[in-house]
Design a protein around this motif. Structure first.
Motif, PDB file in Angstrom:
ATOM      1  N   PRO A 169       0.821  -1.223   0.000  1.00 42.89           N
ATOM      2  CA  PRO A 169       0.000   0.000   0.000  1.00 42.89           C
ATOM      3  C   PRO A 169       0.848   1.265   0.000  1.00 42.89           C
ATOM      4  CG  PRO A 169      -0.830  -1.584   1.602  1.00 42.89           C
ATOM      5  CD  PRO A 169       0.479  -2.122   1.117  1.00 42.89           C
ATOM      6  N   VAL A 170       0.380   2.266  -0.726  1.00 49.19           N
ATOM      7  CA  VAL A 170       1.040   3.575  -0.701  1.00 49.19           C
ATOM      8  C   VAL A 170       1.025   4.107   0.724  1.00 49.19           C
ATOM      9  CG1 VAL A 170       0.869   5.972  -1.467  1.00 49.19           C
ATOM     10  CG2 VAL A 170       0.496   4.121  -3.096  1.00 49.19           C
ATOM     11  N   GLY A 171       2.161   4.630   1.160  1.00 46.76           N
ATOM     12  CA  GLY A 171       2.279   5.130   2.520  1.00 46.76           C
ATOM     13  C   GLY A 171       2.844   4.125   3.490  1.00 46.76           C
ATOM     14  N   SER A 172       3.104   2.903   3.027  1.00 44.34           N
ATOM     15  CA  SER A 172       3.694   1.876   3.878  1.00 44.34           C
ATOM     16  C   SER A 172       5.136   1.623   3.467  1.00 44.34           C
ATOM     17  CB  SER A 172       2.883   0.586   3.807  1.00 44.34           C
ATOM     18  OG  SER A 172       2.956   0.023   2.502  1.00 44.34           O
ATOM     19  N   PHE A 173       5.880   0.996   4.371  1.00 52.83           N
ATOM     20  CA  PHE A 173       7.279   0.672   4.132  1.00 52.83           C
ATOM     21  C   PHE A 173       7.544  -0.763   4.582  1.00 52.83           C
ATOM     22  CE2 PHE A 173       7.186   5.257   4.580  1.00 52.83           C
ATOM     23  CZ  PHE A 173       8.091   5.710   3.638  1.00 52.83           C
ATOM     24  N   GLY A 174       8.596  -1.367   4.034  1.00 53.29           N
ATOM     25  CA  GLY A 174       8.979  -2.710   4.440  1.00 53.29           C
ATOM     26  C   GLY A 174      10.478  -2.884   4.385  1.00 53.29           C
ATOM     27  N   LEU A 175      11.013  -3.585   5.372  1.00 49.82           N
ATOM     28  CA  LEU A 175      12.449  -3.884   5.422  1.00 49.82           C
ATOM     29  C   LEU A 175      12.687  -4.987   6.427  1.00 49.82           C
ATOM     30  CD1 LEU A 175      14.304  -1.023   7.404  1.00 49.82           C
ATOM     31  CD2 LEU A 175      11.901  -1.650   7.691  1.00 49.82           C
ATOM     32  N   ARG A 176      13.922  -5.403   6.565  1.00 50.14           N
ATOM     33  CA  ARG A 176      14.305  -6.404   7.542  1.00 50.14           C
ATOM     34  C   ARG A 176      15.812  -6.323   7.744  1.00 50.14           C
ATOM     35  NH1 ARG A 176      12.543 -11.349   6.917  1.00 50.14           N
ATOM     36  NH2 ARG A 176      14.291 -12.360   7.929  1.00 50.14           N
ATOM     37  N   PRO A 177      16.320  -6.686   8.917  1.00 56.23           N
ATOM     38  CA  PRO A 177      17.768  -6.793   9.076  1.00 56.23           C
ATOM     39  C   PRO A 177      18.276  -8.049   8.384  1.00 56.23           C
ATOM     40  CG  PRO A 177      16.668  -7.486  11.088  1.00 56.23           C
ATOM     41  CD  PRO A 177      15.588  -6.966  10.164  1.00 56.23           C
ATOM     42  N   GLY A 178      19.542  -8.045   7.995  1.00 47.81           N
ATOM     43  CA  GLY A 178      20.118  -9.208   7.327  1.00 47.81           C
ATOM     44  C   GLY A 178      19.769  -9.257   5.856  1.00 47.81           C
ATOM     45  N   PRO A 179      19.842 -10.449   5.236  1.00 47.84           N
ATOM     46  CA  PRO A 179      19.573 -10.564   3.799  1.00 47.84           C
ATOM     47  C   PRO A 179      18.146 -10.143   3.455  1.00 47.84           C
ATOM     48  CG  PRO A 179      20.662 -12.539   4.639  1.00 47.84           C
ATOM     49  CD  PRO A 179      20.262 -11.734   5.828  1.00 47.84           C
ATOM     50  N   ILE A 180      18.022  -9.220   2.504  1.00 48.92           N
ATOM     51  CA  ILE A 180      16.696  -8.754   2.082  1.00 48.92           C
ATOM     52  C   ILE A 180      16.466  -8.952   0.591  1.00 48.92           C
ATOM     53  CG2 ILE A 180      17.469  -6.359   1.776  1.00 48.92           C
ATOM     54  CD1 ILE A 180      14.680  -5.492   2.800  1.00 48.92           C
ATOM     55  N   MET A 181      17.568  -9.026  -0.195  1.00 39.44           N
ATOM     56  CA  MET A 181      17.455  -9.349  -1.617  1.00 39.44           C
ATOM     57  C   MET A 181      18.586 -10.301  -1.995  1.00 39.44           C
ATOM     58  SD  MET A 181      16.256  -5.803  -3.486  1.00 39.44           S
ATOM     59  CE  MET A 181      15.789  -6.689  -4.991  1.00 39.44           C
ATOM     60  N   ALA A 182      18.373 -11.087  -3.028  1.00 38.05           N
ATOM     61  CA  ALA A 182      19.256 -12.199  -3.351  1.00 38.05           C
ATOM     62  C   ALA A 182      20.463 -11.779  -4.194  1.00 38.05           C
ATOM     63  CB  ALA A 182      18.474 -13.275  -4.105  1.00 38.05           C
ATOM     64  N   SER A 183      21.470 -12.635  -4.151  1.00 39.56           N
ATOM     65  CA  SER A 183      22.548 -12.531  -5.131  1.00 39.56           C
ATOM     66  C   SER A 183      22.006 -12.957  -6.490  1.00 39.56           C
ATOM     67  CB  SER A 183      23.725 -13.428  -4.739  1.00 39.56           C
ATOM     68  OG  SER A 183      23.314 -14.786  -4.679  1.00 39.56           O
ATOM     69  N   MET A 184      22.697 -12.563  -7.551  1.00 43.95           N
ATOM     70  CA  MET A 184      22.242 -12.893  -8.901  1.00 43.95           C
ATOM     71  C   MET A 184      23.435 -13.336  -9.739  1.00 43.95           C
ATOM     72  SD  MET A 184      22.010 -12.043 -12.282  1.00 43.95           S
ATOM     73  CE  MET A 184      22.492 -10.331 -12.390  1.00 43.95           C
ATOM     74  N   ASP A 185      23.436 -14.620 -10.110  1.00 44.39           N
ATOM     75  CA  ASP A 185      24.495 -15.174 -10.946  1.00 44.39           C
ATOM     76  C   ASP A 185      23.914 -15.646 -12.274  1.00 44.39           C
ATOM     77  OD1 ASP A 185      26.194 -14.778  -8.772  1.00 44.39           O
ATOM     78  OD2 ASP A 185      25.854 -16.795  -7.999  1.00 44.39           O
ATOM     79  N   ARG A 186      24.698 -15.473 -13.338  1.00 49.48           N
ATOM     80  CA  ARG A 186      24.273 -15.916 -14.662  1.00 49.48           C
ATOM     81  C   ARG A 186      24.988 -17.215 -15.015  1.00 49.48           C
ATOM     82  NH1 ARG A 186      25.014 -10.343 -15.105  1.00 49.48           N
ATOM     83  NH2 ARG A 186      23.146  -9.168 -15.692  1.00 49.48           N
ATOM     84  N   ILE A 187      24.260 -18.118 -15.623  1.00 48.10           N
ATOM     85  CA  ILE A 187      24.856 -19.387 -16.031  1.00 48.10           C
ATOM     86  C   ILE A 187      24.600 -19.623 -17.514  1.00 48.10           C
ATOM     87  CG2 ILE A 187      24.785 -20.513 -13.778  1.00 48.10           C
ATOM     88  CD1 ILE A 187      22.145 -21.806 -14.607  1.00 48.10           C
TER      89      ILE A 187
END
Length: 386
Positions: A169-187
């Motif tokens: 929702p507009v006006g809200s926020f989200g986060l967390r301590p530690g890993p929040i988004m992934a690594s990205m590797d190409r194969i």
């Protein structure tokens, strides 16, 4: 909700900047118009220093507070995507094949709005460094700016990033301590077998069959080698082989991506992929070459800075509108490099019920501007309290 009144006054200007940027998207490092647009406004706001050309086309503005103190970095990304827009907006992309399908136009405009407010008020001790980065979409522009001296040159002690989030929702926020988004590797996997007539498969080494075995076997790494309580995604997105319906092709190509949330899981995925490829090569007689190209690292929020960001967001949106245990996202983000260089936090702000990121019908929600801009301002005033 305690939106900053002056930010609400600035909203029409910020929206106009955002829509201008939306109409003129630029990709990767080729963001010359956008960078000039940003630099011109930073100078007009009265920033104490404006630097261009950092990390090829990045822009940095320095705003000094009323007295000496610490240094905080705030980052926005400027680049668009090579996608044909399908919004039919009055300010839709004027450049065929390019569009702001990830909201970087909104990110840039909100940080510009915060820069104007901070330059007007300077109600903090120390320096706010506003960072406008190119090439987030696959070009590692954050790393380029760091390698060009971003952190040391401006004495940045902590750094923060923000991204819009469709469905929140507009006006809200989200986060967390530690890993929040992934690594990205190409194969990429190149298979060399032995082609032949489809009626005589016993005389061939069927690259299509080998590739099919690989697609299935590689999935067993996630299901049987990775701890079920950990996260890993392996997706084969390209399978290219053959052109004729009665000829077994001699070669095939697979391409895809691997996403993880921990370095040790990342290492395990690469190790096991090599082992699976070697095993199928031995079993099939084909020559198989795996290229594992490591891309963006995991985005890891620092605990103390995440707590600060959550409290600031709660002051803007209200505590009930801040999710401090956001489920990690398996997408990638090169702000990871900045969080490896300095402590800080990455936060998501709500974009409402919009099309998803990277969708041709996506549009940044202008109603989110006052929340994101107010967050940036209060983050500076809180961490660098005068």
């Amino acid at each position: 909700m305690p939106i900053i009144p002056r930010v609400a006054e600035l909203q029409p200007d910020i929206q106009a900047w955002r829509r201008d940027l939306h109409a003129h998207p630029e990709v990767m490092y080729d963001v010359h118009r956008t960078a000039a647009f940003v630099a011109e406004r930073l100078r007009a706001f009265g920033c104490d220093e404006v630097v261009t050309g950092l990390g090829q086309t990045g822009v940095v503005g320095v705003i000094k507070g009323r007295r000496p103190g610490g240094v905080i970095g705030l980052r926005a990304d400027m680049d668009a995507l090579p996608i044909e827009e399908e919004t039919n907006l009055s300010y839709a992309s004027k450049t065929p094949g390019k569009m702001h399908a990830c909201g970087h136009d909104g990110h840039t405009a909100m940080l510009l709005g915060a820069a104007q407010y901070l330059a007007e008020t300077r109600n903090f001790a120390g320096s706010a460094v506003v960072i406008f980065q190119p090439a987030e979409e696959g070009g590692a522009g954050a790393l380029a700016m760091i390698e060009d001296g971003l952190m040391d040159r401006f004495g940045i002690q902590q750094v923060y990033g923000m991204h819009n989030n469709p469905g929140m929702p507009v006006g809200s926020f989200g986060l967390r301590p530690g890993p929040i988004m992934a690594s990205m590797d190409r194969i990429s996997i190149n298979i060399e077998g032995r082609g032949g007539h489809a009626a005589y498969p016993h005389k061939t080494i069927d690259s299509v069959l080998v590739g099919s075995q690989l697609v299935v076997a590689l999935q067993s790494i996630v299901s049987r080698s990775v701890n079920p309580l950990e996260s890993a995604v392996l997706s084969i997105c390209v399978f290219r082989a053959g052109e004729v319906g009665n000829v077994i092709p001699s070669t095939a190509e697979l391409r895809g991506t691997v996403r993880t949330l921990k370095p040790e899981v990342r290492d395990l995925m690469e190790q096991r992929m090599n082992e699976v490829v070697q095993g199928i090569a031995l079993q099939s007689g084909a020559r198989i070459v795996l290229t594992y190209d490591r891309g963006y690292p995991v985005v890891v929020n620092h605990a103390a800075e995440t707590d600060i960001a959550a409290r600031v967001a709660g002051g803007i949106a209200g505590a009930a509108q801040v999710n401090t245990d956001l489920v990690p996202i398996m997408g990638a983000e090169d702000f990871a490099y900045m969080l490896e260089a300095r402590p800080g936090a990455f936060i998501f702000c709500g974009n409402g019920d919009s099309a998803g990121l990277h969708h041709p019908a996506y549009n940044f929600n202008d109603d989110a501007i006052v929340f994101g801009t107010s967050y940036w301002v209060r983050l500076v005033e809180t961490t660098l309290a005068a």
